[in-house]
Design a protein around this motif. Structure first.
Motif, PDB file in Angstrom:
ATOM      1  N   ILE A  35       0.884  -1.161  -0.072  1.00 46.34           N
ATOM      2  CA  ILE A  35      -0.102  -0.136   0.072  1.00 46.34           C
ATOM      3  C   ILE A  35       0.914   1.209  -0.080  1.00 46.34           C
ATOM      4  O   ILE A  35       1.759   1.578   0.953  1.00 46.34           O
ATOM      5  CB  ILE A  35      -1.022   0.073   1.252  1.00 46.34           C
ATOM      6  CG1 ILE A  35      -1.667  -1.305   1.399  1.00 46.34           C
ATOM      7  CG2 ILE A  35      -1.828   1.256   1.117  1.00 46.34           C
ATOM      8  CD1 ILE A  35      -2.658  -1.178   2.690  1.00 46.34           C
ATOM      9  N   MET A  37       1.004   4.811   0.697  1.00 42.11           N
ATOM     10  CA  MET A  37       0.077   5.691   1.343  1.00 42.11           C
ATOM     11  C   MET A  37       0.148   7.164   0.728  1.00 42.11           C
ATOM     12  O   MET A  37      -0.552   7.941   0.658  1.00 42.11           O
ATOM     13  CB  MET A  37       0.581   5.823   2.893  1.00 42.11           C
ATOM     14  CG  MET A  37       0.120   4.478   3.480  1.00 42.11           C
ATOM     15  SD  MET A  37      -1.733   4.296   3.354  1.00 42.11           S
ATOM     16  CE  MET A  37      -2.437   5.404   4.390  1.00 42.11           C
ATOM     17  N   GLN A  39       0.604   7.735  -2.570  1.00 40.25           N
ATOM     18  CA  GLN A  39      -0.305   7.760  -3.650  1.00 40.25           C
ATOM     19  C   GLN A  39      -1.761   7.782  -3.425  1.00 40.25           C
ATOM     20  O   GLN A  39      -2.354   8.470  -4.000  1.00 40.25           O
ATOM     21  CB  GLN A  39       0.332   6.677  -4.502  1.00 40.25           C
ATOM     22  CG  GLN A  39      -0.583   6.563  -5.821  1.00 40.25           C
ATOM     23  CD  GLN A  39      -0.036   5.617  -6.733  1.00 40.25           C
ATOM     24  OE1 GLN A  39       0.757   4.511  -6.774  1.00 40.25           O
ATOM     25  NE2 GLN A  39      -1.147   5.238  -7.598  1.00 40.25           N
ATOM     26  N   THR A  40      -1.962   7.028  -2.396  1.00 44.37           N
ATOM     27  CA  THR A  40      -3.225   6.516  -1.910  1.00 44.37           C
ATOM     28  C   THR A  40      -3.989   8.019  -1.404  1.00 44.37           C
ATOM     29  O   THR A  40      -4.924   8.485  -1.637  1.00 44.37           O
ATOM     30  CB  THR A  40      -3.384   5.560  -0.992  1.00 44.37           C
ATOM     31  OG1 THR A  40      -3.003   4.442  -1.426  1.00 44.37           O
ATOM     32  CG2 THR A  40      -4.834   5.474  -0.377  1.00 44.37           C
ATOM     33  N   ASN A  43      -4.619  10.499  -4.179  1.00 46.47           N
ATOM     34  CA  ASN A  43      -5.562  10.182  -4.997  1.00 46.47           C
ATOM     35  C   ASN A  43      -6.802  10.538  -4.220  1.00 46.47           C
ATOM     36  O   ASN A  43      -7.850  10.979  -5.244  1.00 46.47           O
ATOM     37  CB  ASN A  43      -5.480   8.782  -5.601  1.00 46.47           C
ATOM     38  CG  ASN A  43      -4.308   8.726  -6.467  1.00 46.47           C
ATOM     39  OD1 ASN A  43      -3.645   9.467  -6.967  1.00 46.47           O
ATOM     40  ND2 ASN A  43      -3.953   7.280  -6.409  1.00 46.47           N
ATOM     41  N   LYS A  44      -6.839  10.073  -3.013  1.00 44.73           N
ATOM     42  CA  LYS A  44      -8.325  10.313  -2.237  1.00 44.73           C
ATOM     43  C   LYS A  44      -8.415  11.391  -1.614  1.00 44.73           C
ATOM     44  O   LYS A  44      -9.523  11.829  -1.436  1.00 44.73           O
ATOM     45  CB  LYS A  44      -8.453   9.111  -1.379  1.00 44.73           C
ATOM     46  CG  LYS A  44      -8.078   7.651  -1.907  1.00 44.73           C
ATOM     47  CD  LYS A  44      -9.355   7.085  -2.721  1.00 44.73           C
ATOM     48  CE  LYS A  44      -9.412   5.645  -3.090  1.00 44.73           C
ATOM     49  NZ  LYS A  44     -10.143   5.242  -3.807  1.00 44.73           N
TER      50      LYS A  44
END
Length: 132
Positions: A35, A37, A39-40, A43-44
């Protein structure tokens, strides 16, 4: 007793991540999940965050033994290792200490498994700063 093992090292994030993966392999773990984090969260939430990866590591023989002893133990699998950049070229690597997390599960059969897995993950952390 901490719920994690940790060390800090100097180097390139990607190289340290590769070294962690190699050290896990030496202890018969494979990385099942990754995962990112940074990038997540971008993006989110559209926020900037440091380089931070969660590696979900599994040692199949130990996972199988644990699942035989406790069918809900999958909620605590795989073993998570984090690699995070705390400053430029300064990387922290941390791994869960299964001995602590397994204390929440009242099952004597898991104690030996948790002890062996803890030793293996602690070896990974201890060897981060060794040349390989």
């Amino acid at each position: 007793m901490n719920y994690y093992f940790t060390t800090t090292t100097n180097g390139n994030f990607e190289e340290i991540e590769a070294k962690v993966t190699s050290l896990l392999k030496d202890e018969n773990f494979g990385v099942l999940t990754q995962i990112d984090m940074q990038q997540t969260l971008k993006n989110k939430l559209n926020v900037d965050f440091k380089k931070y990866k969660i590696l979900g590591a599994c040692n199949p023989p130990f996972a199988y033994k644990a699942l035989q002893a406790e069918n809900k133990i999958g909620t605590m699998l795989p073993c998570n290792i984090i690699v995070q950049e705390i400053a430029p070229n300064k990387i922290e690597v941390s791994a869960i200490n299964p001995l602590v997390s397994m204390k929440a599960v009242k099952n004597k059969q898991l104690e030996g498994i948790a002890n062996e897995v803890s030793t293996k993950l602690e070896n990974v952390i201890k060897n981060i700063n060794n040349e390989k």
